[in-house]
Write an enzyme that holds these catalytic residues in place. Structure first.
Site, short mmCIF file in Angstrom:
data_model
loop_
_atom_site.label_atom_id
_atom_site.label_comp_id
_atom_site.label_asym_id
_atom_site.label_seq_id
_atom_site.Cartn_x
_atom_site.Cartn_y
_atom_site.Cartn_z
N LYS A 92 0.88 -1.18 0.00
CA LYS A 92 0.00 0.00 0.00
C LYS A 92 0.91 1.22 0.00
O LYS A 92 1.63 1.47 0.97
CB LYS A 92 -0.91 0.00 1.22
CG LYS A 92 -1.78 1.25 1.32
CD LYS A 92 -2.75 1.13 2.48
CE LYS A 92 -3.58 2.39 2.61
NZ LYS A 92 -2.84 3.47 3.33
N ASN A 202 -9.44 1.53 10.01
CA ASN A 202 -8.45 1.53 11.08
C ASN A 202 -9.02 2.29 12.27
O ASN A 202 -9.54 1.71 13.20
CB ASN A 202 -7.13 2.13 10.62
CG ASN A 202 -6.09 2.13 11.73
OD1 ASN A 202 -6.30 1.54 12.79
ND2 ASN A 202 -4.97 2.80 11.50
N THR A 203 -8.96 3.63 12.18
CA THR A 203 -9.33 4.46 13.32
C THR A 203 -10.77 4.23 13.75
O THR A 203 -11.08 4.23 14.95
CB THR A 203 -9.13 5.95 12.97
OG1 THR A 203 -7.81 6.13 12.46
CG2 THR A 203 -9.32 6.83 14.17
#
EC number: 2.8.1.10
Length: 431
Positions: A92, A202-203
């Site tokens: 990525k 993610n977050t």
């Protein structure tokens, strides 16, 4: 790389002290990690070892990340190190261009992608929703695009839905993953409804009060959005439409835009539909099946992005396979088509007619609309049928419509029938 039908979430595992079950409960297929997480420098290397143990337990393929890199050279070096550490060609690619907004440096991103794809990497680029940048990344060798929907970690959700929709329409065959800015399960549903292939989380999960429960909520939201896109969602309208119209056998309940564009390629649809066309028929002749399928796929994506009704001419099997909802058949195709399969797939049906006999055959199939013609003399196409005239077409349509209920019978209805019979007698005499 996974097939496009295998849609889902790419979830970065939370910090090791949190419960490590979030990726399992969200159905994440590609945990993402920056190289620093595996460095083993924290706590004498114990946390790095715990991370690798978590990856082994998940049994999934890792997508390393060049997070935090601000230059091409730094990102390329990190990617090379990640390949050695994780044993994968996936990467990525992030090249951060602005410290505060974490917006990608798209110029460095394209340069880095070109270098890494040349070295055999499969690059997943973190980019914006800019179509020109997307083209350059594909030219550089990327096979997937990862546009943001909002700044990293902002949890604001899609800020430019039209931009994301345009990217899906422009690249119908390229896997698209929304990379940053997702904050709520509803945000994930929105982008999946646009036809995207996955979301990166993610977050939104790691920062939740209960990460595992939030991961599961995202999994359900992603599935819901994917299923809704595949089912064919109702496009917004600018007027009220009765949800329970009174249905009479043979009545035509479909309301079509008065401007009906007919084109012979998806390229025309790409050019004209964004200008405001709301109804278009894709009428392709003498092409191979692969080309026709591609044209239908592109046309469907463009029409979906611009709230335009697409009608596919003739190729009803491909229309079903590509998720279209409206077809048009000529008389010869109507005779050969499997009407039961068409109705089972919930396709709406339009049929061409040119005289009274063809109209009778068409109405027997109970179509959603019939096309009457030629009404006026045709200039660009020679036809064996004589022009019927606007008055005749109107009377045929009125006479073939079901009679209203007795208490609502209109006085002119019988007169319409008599005028129609007189018109037919004149045509038989050759008047």
């Amino acid at each position: 790389m996974k097939p496009r039908s295998d849609r889902g979430s790419c979830s970065e595992p939370p910090a090791i002290p949190r419960r490590p079950c979030s990726p399992k409960r969200c159905g994440g297929r590609a945990p993402i990690s920056s190289l620093s997480r595996s460095a083993g420098e924290t706590a004498g290397g114990r946390q790095g070892g715990a991370f690798f143990e978590l990856i082994r337990e998940l049994g999934v393929r890792v997508l390393p990340n060049t997070a935090g890199c601000h230059s091409v050279s730094e990102a390329v070096l990190t990617a090379r190190m990640a390949r050695e550490v994780f044993g994968t060609d996936w990467i990525k690619l992030e090249v951060i261009g602005h410290q505060d907004s974490l917006q990608p440096d798209v110029f460095g991103l394209v340069e880095g992608a070109r270098i890494l794809t040349g070295e055999g990497f499969q690059v997943f680029p973190y980019t914006t929703d800019d179509l020109v940048v997307a083209e350059r990344l594909l030219e550089a060798g990327c096979q997937v695009l990862m546009p943001w929907c909002a700044p990293i970690g902002s949890a604001m959700g899609p800020q430019n839905v039209q931009g994301l929709r345009a990217m899906r329409a422009e690249f119908p065959d390229v896997p698209l993953i929304v990379d940053a800015g997702i904050g709520r399960p509803s945000h994930a549903t929105t982008v999946m409804e646009l036809g995207y292939d996955a979301v990166l989380l993610n977050t939104a999960v790691a920062g939740a009060a209960d990460p595992a429960a939030m991961a599961e909520a995202f999994a359900k939201a992603i599935d819901a959005g994917h299923a809704a896109h595949g089912a064919g969602m109702l496009e917004p309208r600018d007027m009220a439409v009765p949800s329970t119209p009174r249905h009479r056998k043979g009545s035509l309940l479909v309301k079509l835009d008065p401007f009906y564009l007919i084109v012979d390629s998806a390229q025309w649809i790409e050019r004209l539909v964004p200008l405001g066309v709301r109804l278009v028929q894709l009428r392709i002749k003498d092409r191979n099946e692969e080309d026709i399928r591609h044209q239908i796929r592109v046309a469907r994506a463009v029409c979906s992005a611009h709230a335009c009704q697409l009608i596919v001419n003739d190729y009803w099997q491909l229309a079903i396979e590509e998720g279209c909802d409206f077809i048009h058949l000529g008389q010869e195709d109507l005779a050969e088509a499997d009407l039961a399969a068409i109705r089972a797939a919930r396709l709406k049906l339009g049929v061409s007619t040119h005289d009274e006999a063809e109209l009778a055959k068409a109405l027997a199939a109970e179509p959603d609309y019939v096309a009457l013609g030629p009404v006026y003399p045709t200039i660009l196409k020679k036809m064996k049928w004589a022009p019927q005239g606007a008055g005749a077409a109107f009377m045929v349509a009125r006479a073939r419509s079901p009679a209203p209920a007795r208490r609502h019978r209109r006085p002119q209805y019988g007169a319409d029938r008599r005028r129609l019979r007189a018109w037919r007698r004149q045509r038989r005499r050759g008047d």
